[in-house]
Motif scaffolding. Structure first.
Motif, PDB file in Angstrom:
ATOM      1  N   ARG A  42     -10.557  -1.857  -3.330  1.00 21.80           N
ATOM      2  CA  ARG A  42      -9.940  -2.986  -2.631  1.00 21.80           C
ATOM      3  C   ARG A  42      -8.533  -3.285  -3.111  1.00 21.80           C
ATOM      4  NH1 ARG A  42     -11.729  -7.088   0.198  1.00 21.80           N
ATOM      5  NH2 ARG A  42     -10.846  -8.816  -0.946  1.00 21.80           N
ATOM      6  N   TYR A  59      -8.703  -0.379   5.228  1.00 21.14           N
ATOM      7  CA  TYR A  59      -8.834  -1.662   4.536  1.00 21.14           C
ATOM      8  C   TYR A  59      -7.964  -2.714   5.218  1.00 21.14           C
ATOM      9  CZ  TYR A  59     -11.480   0.459   0.784  1.00 21.14           C
ATOM     10  OH  TYR A  59     -12.461   1.078   0.078  1.00 21.14           O
ATOM     11  N   SER A  66      -9.536  -3.794   8.466  1.00 19.98           N
ATOM     12  CA  SER A  66     -10.697  -4.667   8.315  1.00 19.98           C
ATOM     13  C   SER A  66     -10.256  -6.061   7.904  1.00 19.98           C
ATOM     14  CB  SER A  66     -11.690  -4.087   7.307  1.00 19.98           C
ATOM     15  OG  SER A  66     -11.288  -4.374   5.995  1.00 19.98           O
ATOM     16  N   ARG A  67      -9.128  -6.142   7.196  1.00 16.18           N
ATOM     17  CA  ARG A  67      -8.627  -7.456   6.806  1.00 16.18           C
ATOM     18  C   ARG A  67      -8.032  -8.193   8.001  1.00 16.18           C
ATOM     19  NH1 ARG A  67      -6.314  -5.277   1.309  1.00 16.18           N
ATOM     20  NH2 ARG A  67      -8.410  -4.805   0.601  1.00 16.18           N
ATOM     21  N   GLU A  85     -16.203  -5.745   3.961  1.00 16.35           N
ATOM     22  CA  GLU A  85     -15.305  -4.623   3.741  1.00 16.35           C
ATOM     23  C   GLU A  85     -16.002  -3.528   2.933  1.00 16.35           C
ATOM     24  OE1 GLU A  85     -11.098  -5.685   2.733  1.00 16.35           O
ATOM     25  OE2 GLU A  85     -11.612  -4.457   1.012  1.00 16.35           O
TER      26      GLU A  85
END
Lengths: 276, 307
Positions: free
Chosen positions: B112, B205, B208-209, B218
């Motif tokens: 992350r 990532y 998805s954010r 996530e």
């Protein structure tokens, strides 16, 4: 992107586990640097620092740590190069050539990845006994090479499959034989996977305890991990300065090799080697 | 093989070139033979022989007697060996399930964010895997000792009466050995999963954010699918390791106290090399192999990878 709190949390978790991973090493080293007669407890910070436990361990005739290191060295020096070369052969064949029965043969090798080698130890012992080869290096060398072939084949095949087909084709068009292609074109670019394979096989061969205590009975033929087993079983078992000093002596060669390798290739190459 | 190839004329070479992918003649077989001979002689044949021994009664000296499945019924009705398979279940949790779960969480945290010092973390995490389990066992015997680090902390917090001889305790010995097995595998699984996580595109990532996914979503939508292949490999490898557990209990507890840390492989070793019950030991080896192969097949079934 990610909040500060989350970031801090991630660091705390990661380094807590790093401490968890490293702490047993630290405590083992610290206790081993105590004098054998010192009473130790907890972190056992040595005062004064003393090499005596290492010296006593090394010179202990019954344990034979030095001799066992030599035995283990002889073992890996034979097993690892032979296994690696055989694996290059099988990997080159499976990875770049098509031939009748290749699927079946490759499946046979991969099957070996699934089988716990413990399942082979019993008949191996009795076979070597009837051949009069117990207590000889052969009783470790031969099974260790055999046991390395499943993984070695799997690993080198993966490398040769990913090797650019055009390079082989163009070398062949230029008149190179397949044998020449292997050594002049493919192998020179395989340094990293070959080195990784050698290290993994070194670790596995060096650390193998069960085969060592089954095959080698006489004290002067003990392999390093078996000598440790002896050390714990004998009256020294409750002297942690001795057992930990012995453990460090046995672990050091592998750790040095690992350190050198990861300096050169990074730890993930090793992990990559294992996952195949 | 070199001479054959080098000696061929131009006509033959043209033919070879055209068929070079499809036909390499005898060469692949010649390349495979050395490895195959060793592999067959020291892995495949012994497996078959273990199978044969498991159907016989033999003390290692007198002629063996065929007894059918008697060894298996003996093993499967003996409380001791059943207990050892129970120990295996616990070792599966500590060697396979927990390390993979923890490693997934660590990788989730690393994937992350941008973590500094990743090279150092990798080196440290992988370190326990490189050393012999016999060495690991000795290091942890000291940690668990009555005057060792763990009891020092326990004594400081709960008083001297709380000090426990972990490895001599009927209840605590098995989890204590399990924790060591966990220690020996979690870092190696983490490094393995990390090598997969590195290939997850950062855009996934970010996307998805943008979609408003939290850390948990996530993790399951991006990270887990991204390391699927590595996840399967780690489960297979650690599962096999857990079924093979021998070194740790042998050096740490000799299977004790009682038989609380005696694994099937330890029972096999004792049956064959100390008690002369070779057939029974072989039966255990066969059972361990069967359980391992079935377990690996199940893992491959449930954790599918596309490639």
């Amino acid at each position: 992107m990610v909040s500060r709190r989350e970031q801090v949390f991630a660091y705390v978790i990661l380094y807590l586990f790093a401490i968890f991973a490293i702490y047993p090493f630290i405590s083992t080293v610290l206790v081993a640097f105590n004098h054998p007669d010192a009473s130790v407890s907890g972190l056992a910070w040595p005062h004064p620092w003393s090499f005596q436990s290492f010296i006593d361990t090394w010179t202990n005739k019954n344990a034979g740590i030095g001799r066992s290191l030599l035995n283990s060295f002889i073992l890996v020096v034979v097993v690892v190069p032979v296994s690696v070369i055989f694996s290059i052969f099988t990997g080159y064949a499976f990875g770049t050539m098509r031939f009748r029965g290749s699927k079946l043969l490759f499946g046979l090798f991969v099957f070996g990845l699934m089988v716990p080698y413990e399942a082979t130890v019993i008949p191996l012992y009795f076979e070597f006994r009837s051949l009069g080869l117990l207590d000889t290096y052969w009783s470790m060398i031969l099974p260790d090479i055999g046991g390395s072939m499943a993984f070695g084949t799997f690993w080198m095949t993966a490398f040769f499959r990913s090797f650019p087909r055009e390079l082989i084709e163009s070398a062949r068009t230029d008149g190179a034989s397949r044998w020449q292609v292997l050594w002049r074109v493919a192998a020179p670019t395989a340094g990293s996977p070959i080195f990784a394979l050698a290290t993994i096989l070194f670790i596995w061969t060096w650390n193998n305890l069960l085969l060592a205590i089954v095959m080698m009975a006489s004290p002067d033929k003990q392999m390093a991990p078996a000598a440790l087993n002896f050390f714990v079983g004998a009256q020294y078992g409750s002297n942690y300065q001795f057992t930990c000093a012995a453990a460090i002596i046995v672990a050091l060669p592998v750790m040095v090799i690992y350190y050198v390798l990861q300096r050169r290739y990074g730890a993930d190459v090793l992990a990559g080697a294992i996952k195949g | 093989m070199t001479t054959v190839e080098a000696g061929t004329g131009t006509r033959a070479r043209a033919r070879t070139r055209r068929r070079s992918i499809d036909d390499a003649g005898a060469m692949p077989y010649a390349l495979i033979v050395p490895g195959l001979v060793f592999y067959a002689a020291f892995v495949l044949v012994p497996i078959v022989m273990t199978l044969k021994l498991s159907l016989q009664q033999w003390d290692g000296l007198l002629p063996a007697v065929w007894v059918g499945f008697q060894n298996f019924t003996t093993v499967l009705t003996d409380p001791g060996s059943l207990q050892s398979f129970g120990v295996s279940l616990v070792m599966i949790v500590f060697t396979c399930v927990l390390p993979v779960a923890v490693a997934m969480l660590l990788v989730g945290a690393i994937a992350r964010t941008k973590v500094r010092g990743l090279g150092f973390l990798r080196f440290v995490y992988f370190l326990p895997y490189t050393i012999a389990l016999a060495v690991v066992a000795i290091a942890w015997r000291w940690l668990y000792a009555a005057n060792g680090s763990l009891n020092e902390v326990i004594g400081a917090i709960f008083g001297k009466s709380a000090i426990t001889a972990f490895l001599g305790d009927f209840v605590l010995a098995l989890p204590a050995v399990g924790v060591v097995a966990f220690w020996a595998t979690f870092g190696f699984v983490t490094v393995l999963l990390l090598s997969g996580a590195q290939h997850i595109p950062r855009e996934l990532y970010e996307a998805s954010r943008v979609d408003g996914a939290g850390a948990v979503r996530e993790f399951f939508v991006v990270t887990v699918p991204g390391v699927r292949h590595e996840l399967r490999v780690s489960l297979v490898m650690t599962f096999i390791m857990s079924m093979r557990t021998f070194d740790l209990p042998q050096v740490m507890t000799q299977g004790g106290p009682g038989y609380t840390t005696t694994t099937p492989v330890l029972t096999m070793y004792r049956d064959v090399f100390m008690n002369g019950a070779i057939g029974q030991g072989a039966a255990i080896a066969v059972l361990v192999t069967i359980v391992t192969v079935i377990g690996v097949a199940l893992i491959n079934l449930f954790v599918k990878t596309e490639d």
